[in-house]
Design a protein around this motif. Structure first.
Motif, mmCIF file in Angstrom:
data_model
loop_
_atom_site.group_PDB
_atom_site.id
_atom_site.type_symbol
_atom_site.label_atom_id
_atom_site.label_comp_id
_atom_site.label_asym_id
_atom_site.label_seq_id
_atom_site.Cartn_x
_atom_site.Cartn_y
_atom_site.Cartn_z
ATOM 1 N N GLN A 18 0.806 -1.198 0.000
ATOM 2 C CA GLN A 18 0.000 0.000 0.000
ATOM 3 C C GLN A 18 0.851 1.266 0.000
ATOM 4 O O GLN A 18 0.325 2.366 -0.071
ATOM 5 N N LYS A 19 2.144 1.035 0.042
ATOM 6 C CA LYS A 19 3.028 2.193 -0.093
ATOM 7 C C LYS A 19 3.108 2.625 -1.555
ATOM 8 O O LYS A 19 3.517 3.696 -1.882
ATOM 9 N N THR A 20 2.713 1.700 -2.458
ATOM 10 C CA THR A 20 2.750 2.057 -3.875
ATOM 11 C C THR A 20 1.511 2.862 -4.226
ATOM 12 O O THR A 20 0.564 2.930 -3.451
ATOM 13 N N GLU A 21 1.503 3.416 -5.450
ATOM 14 C CA GLU A 21 0.449 4.364 -5.805
ATOM 15 C C GLU A 21 -0.893 3.681 -6.108
ATOM 16 O O GLU A 21 -1.485 3.083 -5.209
ATOM 17 N N GLN A 22 -1.362 3.787 -7.341
ATOM 18 C CA GLN A 22 -2.722 3.367 -7.680
ATOM 19 C C GLN A 22 -2.878 1.842 -7.736
ATOM 20 O O GLN A 22 -1.917 1.133 -8.008
ATOM 21 N N ALA A 23 -4.121 1.370 -7.512
ATOM 22 C CA ALA A 23 -4.375 -0.074 -7.557
ATOM 23 C C ALA A 23 -4.116 -0.613 -8.964
ATOM 24 O O ALA A 23 -4.471 0.013 -9.954
ATOM 25 N N PHE A 24 -3.498 -1.779 -9.027
ATOM 26 C CA PHE A 24 -3.186 -2.429 -10.304
ATOM 27 C C PHE A 24 -4.404 -3.221 -10.764
ATOM 28 O O PHE A 24 -4.798 -3.193 -11.925
ATOM 29 N N LEU A 25 -5.010 -3.917 -9.825
ATOM 30 C CA LEU A 25 -6.224 -4.689 -10.112
ATOM 31 C C LEU A 25 -7.305 -4.252 -9.139
ATOM 32 O O LEU A 25 -7.049 -4.115 -7.943
ATOM 33 N N SER A 26 -8.481 -4.023 -9.679
ATOM 34 C CA SER A 26 -9.562 -3.561 -8.811
ATOM 35 C C SER A 26 -10.854 -4.309 -9.155
ATOM 36 O O SER A 26 -11.300 -4.294 -10.308
ATOM 37 N N LEU A 27 -11.405 -4.990 -8.187
ATOM 38 C CA LEU A 27 -12.686 -5.686 -8.373
ATOM 39 C C LEU A 27 -13.721 -4.905 -7.592
ATOM 40 O O LEU A 27 -13.515 -4.623 -6.404
ATOM 41 N N LYS A 28 -14.804 -4.541 -8.280
ATOM 42 C CA LYS A 28 -15.815 -3.729 -7.580
ATOM 43 C C LYS A 28 -17.174 -4.404 -7.635
ATOM 44 O O LYS A 28 -17.697 -4.662 -8.719
ATOM 45 N N GLY A 29 -17.709 -4.671 -6.471
ATOM 46 C CA GLY A 29 -19.082 -5.193 -6.337
ATOM 47 C C GLY A 29 -19.373 -6.415 -7.180
ATOM 48 O O GLY A 29 -20.418 -6.479 -7.827
ATOM 49 N N LEU A 30 -18.456 -7.386 -7.161
ATOM 50 C CA LEU A 30 -18.669 -8.567 -8.010
ATOM 51 C C LEU A 30 -19.743 -9.485 -7.427
ATOM 52 O O LEU A 30 -19.726 -9.820 -6.242
ATOM 53 N N HIS A 31 -20.668 -9.857 -8.305
ATOM 54 C CA HIS A 31 -21.672 -10.865 -7.976
ATOM 55 C C HIS A 31 -21.543 -11.948 -9.034
ATOM 56 O O HIS A 31 -21.290 -11.652 -10.193
ATOM 57 N N LYS A 32 -21.738 -13.187 -8.617
ATOM 58 C CA LYS A 32 -21.783 -14.260 -9.605
ATOM 59 C C LYS A 32 -22.849 -15.260 -9.195
ATOM 60 O O LYS A 32 -22.853 -15.749 -8.060
ATOM 61 N N SER A 33 -23.766 -15.522 -10.128
ATOM 62 C CA SER A 33 -24.825 -16.495 -9.841
ATOM 63 C C SER A 33 -24.773 -17.611 -10.864
ATOM 64 O O SER A 33 -24.472 -17.381 -12.034
ATOM 65 N N PHE A 34 -25.073 -18.802 -10.406
ATOM 66 C CA PHE A 34 -25.302 -19.931 -11.311
ATOM 67 C C PHE A 34 -26.770 -20.292 -11.123
ATOM 68 O O PHE A 34 -27.128 -20.886 -10.105
ATOM 69 N N GLY A 35 -27.595 -19.885 -12.056
ATOM 70 C CA GLY A 35 -29.041 -20.075 -11.895
ATOM 71 C C GLY A 35 -29.487 -19.314 -10.645
ATOM 72 O O GLY A 35 -29.127 -18.160 -10.444
ATOM 73 N N PRO A 36 -30.227 -19.989 -9.764
ATOM 74 C CA PRO A 36 -30.734 -19.281 -8.576
ATOM 75 C C PRO A 36 -29.672 -19.141 -7.477
ATOM 76 O O PRO A 36 -29.906 -18.462 -6.482
ATOM 77 N N TYR A 37 -28.516 -19.802 -7.662
ATOM 78 C CA TYR A 37 -27.524 -19.802 -6.583
ATOM 79 C C TYR A 37 -26.517 -18.674 -6.755
ATOM 80 O O TYR A 37 -25.811 -18.628 -7.769
ATOM 81 N N SER A 64 -12.420 -20.036 -6.001
ATOM 82 C CA SER A 64 -12.067 -20.308 -7.403
ATOM 83 C C SER A 64 -12.949 -19.495 -8.337
ATOM 84 O O SER A 64 -12.478 -19.008 -9.375
ATOM 85 N N THR A 65 -14.204 -19.333 -7.979
ATOM 86 C CA THR A 65 -15.112 -18.542 -8.826
ATOM 87 C C THR A 65 -14.608 -17.104 -8.918
ATOM 88 O O THR A 65 -14.630 -16.499 -9.995
ATOM 89 N N LEU A 66 -14.128 -16.585 -7.796
ATOM 90 C CA LEU A 66 -13.611 -15.209 -7.806
ATOM 91 C C LEU A 66 -12.429 -15.101 -8.772
ATOM 92 O O LEU A 66 -12.334 -14.169 -9.574
ATOM 93 N N LEU A 67 -11.548 -16.112 -8.695
ATOM 94 C CA LEU A 67 -10.378 -16.117 -9.574
ATOM 95 C C LEU A 67 -10.817 -16.153 -11.043
ATOM 96 O O LEU A 67 -10.286 -15.434 -11.892
ATOM 97 N N ARG A 68 -11.819 -16.994 -11.321
ATOM 98 C CA ARG A 68 -12.297 -17.151 -12.698
ATOM 99 C C ARG A 68 -13.065 -15.916 -13.170
ATOM 100 O O ARG A 68 -13.202 -15.696 -14.377
ATOM 101 N N CYS A 69 -13.585 -15.152 -12.219
ATOM 102 C CA CYS A 69 -14.266 -13.899 -12.606
ATOM 103 C C CYS A 69 -13.215 -12.849 -13.012
ATOM 104 O O CYS A 69 -13.480 -11.992 -13.851
ATOM 105 N N ILE A 70 -12.041 -12.928 -12.401
ATOM 106 C CA ILE A 70 -11.018 -11.917 -12.695
ATOM 107 C C ILE A 70 -10.617 -11.972 -14.170
ATOM 108 O O ILE A 70 -10.557 -10.959 -14.848
ATOM 109 N N ASN A 71 -10.371 -13.195 -14.688
ATOM 110 C CA ASN A 71 -9.995 -13.262 -16.116
ATOM 111 C C ASN A 71 -11.208 -13.562 -16.997
ATOM 112 O O ASN A 71 -11.058 -13.919 -18.165
ATOM 113 N N GLN A 72 -12.396 -13.445 -16.429
ATOM 114 C CA GLN A 72 -13.653 -13.575 -17.180
ATOM 115 C C GLN A 72 -13.868 -14.969 -17.765
ATOM 116 O O GLN A 72 -14.650 -15.130 -18.698
#
Lengths: 269, 220
Positions: A18-37, A64-72
Motif C-alpha cells: 500500500q506504499k505504492t500508488e494506484q491499484a493495479f487490479l480492482s474488483l468492484k461489487g462482483l456478484h456471480k450467480s449460477f441459476g438461482p444460486y 475459485s469462482t472469484l479467480l475465474r471472474c477476474i480473467n472472465q
C-alpha cells in the motif's frame, strides 16, 4: 486504505504494497450467480503491482469462482474488473476487445494442469506465443526452452505431458502461462491434485516467481505457504470476503469468528 | 472344385476392376464426407440458433433418408432440375452426404468428449475460437472419434455396393452382370463376397485393436 472489504480488515498502514500508488487490479461489487444460486455476493478487492495475494477459506466459499471472474473465464453477473486501465463491466457486450486485452495480461494455472495431451511439452509452451504474440516458431521455441529450464524441465521438452509426473505437469503449465509474459498470475489450487512431495516443487517455482516481483493471486489450502510467501491473505466464506490483511496477522490473530473457526479446523487437522 | 476355381480365375480380372472402383468411390466419399461431417458437427453445435437449426435439418435429412434413395436422387432425380452427374460423381456425392450426416454425430460426440478444461486452457492462453478448435479441440476430438470413423468407413465400403443401382460398374454390378450372362450367380456372388471380406475382416480387427490402444492411452 486501498484494500476494500465488506467486513473487516487488518491494519492497512503496515501493508507493504500500500506504499505504492494506484491499484493495479480492482474488483468492484462482483456478484456471480449460477441459476438461482449466488456464489459471490458483492465482492470488492484491490491489489497492487508486485503484490502476492493468497485467497483461503472453506470449500465452496467462492474462491475459485472469484479467480475465474477476474480473467472472465466465468464472467461475473454484476460488478466490474479493472486492470491497469482496462475495465470490464459485467453484462457489457461492447468490450470483446477489452476482454482479449485483459486475458492476454493474465496467466492462469489450474488445479488439474489442463496441458494439451496431444502436443509435446515444448509445443504446449510455444503454441500461444506463435498464435497470439506473432512470434516465429523458432523464437517461441527458444523462449519456451528458457522457461522450461527455469522450472527445471528443459530435458522434458520433447515428451508428451502424460510422460511427466503431476508436479512436472504443473510446472510446465506455469511455464506455458509465463510464456505470454503476463503481468498477473492466477493460481487455482495449483497443488491440490498433487501429493505433498510433488506439491513442493510447484511451490518452489511459485515462491521464486513471487520473489521476482510477479503479481500473483493464489487460491490455496497451503496455509504455511500462504503465510510465508504472500503479502496479504484474503479469507472467504459463503461468497464473501470475511477478512483480509497482512498474512501473518490474519493467520495468527484473526478477528472474524468464522475465520478463527476455519483456521482452527485447518490447524487441528 | 477345380471347375469352380477355373471360373473364379476367369472372372477375377473383371471383378478386380469393379473392386478397385468400389474402393475408389468409397475413398472419395470418405475424403469428402468426413470433413463435411466435421462442418456439420460444428454447425449443429453453433451458438447461433438459426445456424444450428439449418445444420440440424441437413444432418437429419441425410441420416433419415436411406443411402439408396440418396443415390437414386442424385443420379436420376437431379437431372430433372438440370443437374446431371456421371454415375461415379453421383455415387461419390450421395455417399459423401450420407457419410457427412452420420459422421457428424460421431465427431460431435468426440467434440463433446474433450474435457472442458482444454477449452478453458485455450481461452486463458489467448487463443481465439478458431485456433482453439484447430489446434486443441478438433485434434483431440478426432482422436476420440477415429475408431468409430474407421468402423463407419467399413460400412460405407459395403454400402458402395448399392451403386450398382445407378449403373456404376463396381464389384456387385460386375458380379451381377457375370451372373446374368452365365447364370452362375452363386459362385460369382460368393467370390464377390470373399473380396469384400478380404478388406472388411482385417479392417475390423485393426479398428478393434486401435480402439483398445486408444482406450488404454487415454487412461494414462
Amino acid at each position: 486504505m486501498s484494500s476494500v472489504s465488506p467486513v473487516s480488515t487488518a491494519a492497512p498502514s503496515v501493508i507493504k504494497v500500500q506504499k505504492t500508488e494506484q491499484a493495479f487490479l480492482s474488483l468492484k461489487g462482483l456478484h456471480k450467480s449460477f441459476g438461482p444460486y449466488e456464489v459471490l455476493h458483492d465482492v470488492s478487492l484491490e491489489m497492487h503491482k508486485g503484490e502476492v495475494l493468497a485467497i483461503i477459506g472453506p470449500s465452496g466459499s467462492g474462491k475459485s469462482t472469484l479467480l475465474r471472474c477476474i480473467n472472465q473465464l466465468s464472467p461475473p453477473t454484476a460488478g466490474s474488473v479493472s486492470m491497469d486501465g482496462v475495465t470490464i463491466e459485467a453484462g457489457c457486450s461492447s468490450s470483446r476487445n477489452d476482454l482479449v486485452k485483459l486475458r492476454r495480461r493474465i496467466g492462469m494455472v489450474f488445479q488439474s494442469f489442463n496441458l494439451f495431451p496431444h502436443l509435446t511439452v515444448l509445443q504446449n509452451v510455444s503454441l500461444a506465443q506463435v498464435r497470439t504474440m506473432g512470434r516465429s516458431k523458432r523464437d517461441a521455441d527458444k523462449k519456451s526452452l528458457e522457461l522450461l529450464d527455469r522450472v527445471g524441465l528443459a530435458n522434458k521438452a520433447e515428451l508428451y505431458p502424460a510422460r511427466c509426473s503431476g508436479g512436472q505437469q504443473q510446472r510446465i503449465a506455469i511455464a506455458r502461462a509465463l510464456a505470454l509474459e503476463p503481468e498477473l498470475m492466477l493460481f487455482d489450487e495449483p497443488t491440490s491434485a498433487l501429493d505433498p512431495e510433488l506439491g513442493l516443487e510447484v511451490l518452489a517455482v511459485m515462491k521464486e516467481l513471487a520473489n521476482e516481483g510477479m503479481s500473483m493471486i493464489m487460491v490455496t489450502h497451503e496455509m504455511h505457504f500462504a503465510e510465508t510467501v504472500s503479502d496479504r491473505v484474503v479469507v472467504m466464506a459463503e461468497g464473501r470476503i470475511l477478512e483480509q490483511g497482512i498474512s501473518r496477522e490474519v493467520m495468527r490473530n484473526p478477528q472474524h469468528e468464522r475465520v478463527v473457526q476455519f483456521l482452527r479446523a485447518v490447524r487441528d487437522r | 472344385m477345380n471347375e469352380l476355381l477355373g471360373l473364379w480365375w476367369e472372372w477375377f480380372p473383371d471383378l478386380l476392376q469393379g473392386f478397385f472402383l468400389s474402393l475408389q468411390v468409397t475413398g472419395v466419399c470418405l475424403l469428402l464426407g468426413i470433413p463435411l461431417g466435421l462442418v456439420f458437427a460444428l454447425g449443429v453445435s453453433a451458438p447461433n440458433k438459426a445456424v444450428r437449426l439449418i445444420f440440424l435439418f441437413v444432418v437429419e435429412l441425410g441420416r433419415g433418408a436411406p443411402a439408396l434413395i440418396l443415390l437414386q436422387y442424385f443420379y436420376y432425380g437431379l437431372p430433372s432440375a438440370g443437374i446431371t452427374f456421371s454415375s461415379f460423381t453421383a455415387a461419390a456425392l450421395a455417399l459423401a452426404y450420407c457419410t457427412g450426416a452420420y459422421t457428424s454425430e460421431i465427431i460431435r460426440g468426440g467434440l463433446e468428449a474433450v474435457a472442458s478444461g482444454q477449452r478453458e486452457a485455450a481461452d486463458v492462453i489467448g487463443l481465439n475460437k478458431l485456433d482453439a478448435l484447430r489446434f486443441i479441440i478438433v485434434p483431440q476430438a478426432l482422436r476420440i472419434a477415429i475408431p468409430s470413423l474407421l468402423g463407419f468407413s467399413i460400412i460405407m465400403f459395403q454400402a458402395s455396393s448399392l451403386c450398382f443401382t445407378i449403373a456404376l460398374p463396381e464389384l456387385v454390378s460386375r458380379a451381377s452382370a457375370i451372373g446374368s450372362n452365365t447364370f452362375q450367380y452363386m459362385p460369382v456372388l460368393a467370390l464377390a463376397g470373399i473380396m469384400y471380406a478380404v478388406v472388411c475382416i482385417p479392417a475390423t480387427i485393426i479398428v478393434t485393436s486401435l480402439e483398445k490402444k486408444l482406450g488404454a492411452s487415454s487412461q494414462t
